[in-house]
Motif scaffolding. Sequence first.
Motif, PDB file in Angstrom:
ATOM      1  N   PHE A  66      -3.991  42.318  28.463  1.00 60.39           N
ATOM      2  CA  PHE A  66      -3.004  41.656  29.326  1.00 60.39           C
ATOM      3  C   PHE A  66      -3.477  40.235  29.616  1.00 60.39           C
ATOM      4  O   PHE A  66      -4.652  39.930  29.504  1.00 60.39           O
ATOM      5  N   TYR A  67      -2.506  39.404  29.962  1.00 58.78           N
ATOM      6  CA  TYR A  67      -2.855  38.030  30.325  1.00 58.78           C
ATOM      7  C   TYR A  67      -3.364  38.013  31.755  1.00 58.78           C
ATOM      8  O   TYR A  67      -2.972  38.861  32.574  1.00 58.78           O
ATOM      9  N   PRO A  68      -4.247  37.071  32.098  1.00 62.48           N
ATOM     10  CA  PRO A  68      -4.793  37.026  33.460  1.00 62.48           C
ATOM     11  C   PRO A  68      -3.682  36.843  34.498  1.00 62.48           C
ATOM     12  O   PRO A  68      -2.756  36.064  34.284  1.00 62.48           O
ATOM     13  N   PRO A  69      -3.767  37.569  35.613  1.00 61.04           N
ATOM     14  CA  PRO A  69      -2.725  37.465  36.633  1.00 61.04           C
ATOM     15  C   PRO A  69      -2.730  36.122  37.372  1.00 61.04           C
ATOM     16  O   PRO A  69      -1.695  35.701  37.881  1.00 61.04           O
ATOM     17  N   ASP A  70      -3.899  35.485  37.454  1.00 59.17           N
ATOM     18  CA  ASP A  70      -3.968  34.194  38.133  1.00 59.17           C
ATOM     19  C   ASP A  70      -5.208  33.431  37.660  1.00 59.17           C
ATOM     20  O   ASP A  70      -6.033  33.942  36.899  1.00 59.17           O
ATOM     21  N   LEU A  71      -5.327  32.211  38.139  1.00 56.22           N
ATOM     22  CA  LEU A  71      -6.443  31.355  37.736  1.00 56.22           C
ATOM     23  C   LEU A  71      -7.769  31.870  38.288  1.00 56.22           C
ATOM     24  O   LEU A  71      -8.807  31.759  37.636  1.00 56.22           O
ATOM     25  N   LEU A  72      -7.733  32.456  39.455  1.00 58.81           N
ATOM     26  CA  LEU A  72      -8.948  33.012  40.055  1.00 58.81           C
ATOM     27  C   LEU A  72      -9.554  34.097  39.166  1.00 58.81           C
ATOM     28  O   LEU A  72     -10.774  34.215  39.054  1.00 58.81           O
ATOM     29  N   TYR A  73      -8.708  34.869  38.502  1.00 57.27           N
ATOM     30  CA  TYR A  73      -9.182  35.914  37.584  1.00 57.27           C
ATOM     31  C   TYR A  73      -9.996  35.294  36.446  1.00 57.27           C
ATOM     32  O   TYR A  73     -11.038  35.822  36.054  1.00 57.27           O
ATOM     33  N   LEU A  74      -9.509  34.157  35.930  1.00 53.84           N
ATOM     34  CA  LEU A  74     -10.259  33.469  34.866  1.00 53.84           C
ATOM     35  C   LEU A  74     -11.594  32.942  35.383  1.00 53.84           C
ATOM     36  O   LEU A  74     -12.598  32.990  34.678  1.00 53.84           O
ATOM     37  N   TRP A  88      -6.006  19.439  38.768  1.00 52.12           N
ATOM     38  CA  TRP A  88      -5.272  20.516  39.418  1.00 52.12           C
ATOM     39  C   TRP A  88      -4.595  21.319  38.325  1.00 52.12           C
ATOM     40  O   TRP A  88      -3.928  20.766  37.445  1.00 52.12           O
ATOM     41  N   ILE A  89      -4.782  22.627  38.375  1.00 46.86           N
ATOM     42  CA  ILE A  89      -4.197  23.508  37.364  1.00 46.86           C
ATOM     43  C   ILE A  89      -3.099  24.336  38.019  1.00 46.86           C
ATOM     44  O   ILE A  89      -3.344  25.067  38.981  1.00 46.86           O
ATOM     45  N   ASP A  90      -1.880  24.201  37.487  1.00 48.56           N
ATOM     46  CA  ASP A  90      -0.756  25.020  37.915  1.00 48.56           C
ATOM     47  C   ASP A  90      -0.652  26.177  36.937  1.00 48.56           C
ATOM     48  O   ASP A  90      -0.341  25.994  35.769  1.00 48.56           O
ATOM     49  N   TYR A  91      -0.938  27.375  37.422  1.00 48.43           N
ATOM     50  CA  TYR A  91      -0.962  28.578  36.584  1.00 48.43           C
ATOM     51  C   TYR A  91       0.198  29.463  37.011  1.00 48.43           C
ATOM     52  O   TYR A  91       0.204  29.998  38.121  1.00 48.43           O
ATOM     53  N   GLN A  92       1.185  29.613  36.135  1.00 45.69           N
ATOM     54  CA  GLN A  92       2.370  30.417  36.440  1.00 45.69           C
ATOM     55  C   GLN A  92       2.436  31.621  35.496  1.00 45.69           C
ATOM     56  O   GLN A  92       2.850  31.488  34.343  1.00 45.69           O
ATOM     57  N   PRO A  93       2.008  32.805  35.973  1.00 46.51           N
ATOM     58  CA  PRO A  93       2.114  33.993  35.120  1.00 46.51           C
ATOM     59  C   PRO A  93       3.573  34.403  34.961  1.00 46.51           C
ATOM     60  O   PRO A  93       4.351  34.359  35.919  1.00 46.51           O
ATOM     61  N   ILE A  94       3.933  34.788  33.766  1.00 44.55           N
ATOM     62  CA  ILE A  94       5.306  35.205  33.478  1.00 44.55           C
ATOM     63  C   ILE A  94       5.385  36.731  33.424  1.00 44.55           C
ATOM     64  O   ILE A  94       6.358  37.326  33.844  1.00 44.55           O
TER      65      ILE A  94
END
Length: 111
Positions: A66-74, A88-94
């Motif tokens: 699965f793809y990471p749910p958020d940037l903190l997970y990475l 600044w990283i805008d991470y938008q999980p789909i």
Amino acid sequence: MNRFDHKRSGTGLPGFLISILIFCAVLFLAARGITSVSDTARAKERESLEQAVHRNIIHCYATEGFYPPDLLYLKEHYGLTYDESAFWIDYQPIGSNLMPDVTILEIGGSS
């Protein structure tokens, strides 16, 4: 006999002004070169960060399914580190099976 006797004509002020103008021109060109090098380094740093984020996202999907749910997970599981005061990283999980939308912006940058 007067070969070695030089009489000064004028006050020498035009020569002094020319020297000052040349110095200012050299100083301006040096400052512009430093700025150009700094901008190039910042662009390379941003490019490197984009590659690292995408590499970590793909690595997470390949190993965990699965793809990471958020940037903190990475950050926690894949060791993603970057200068948070510069980018600044805008991470938008789909979704867990769709590649997230990632936008990286420079903070206080010229671009």
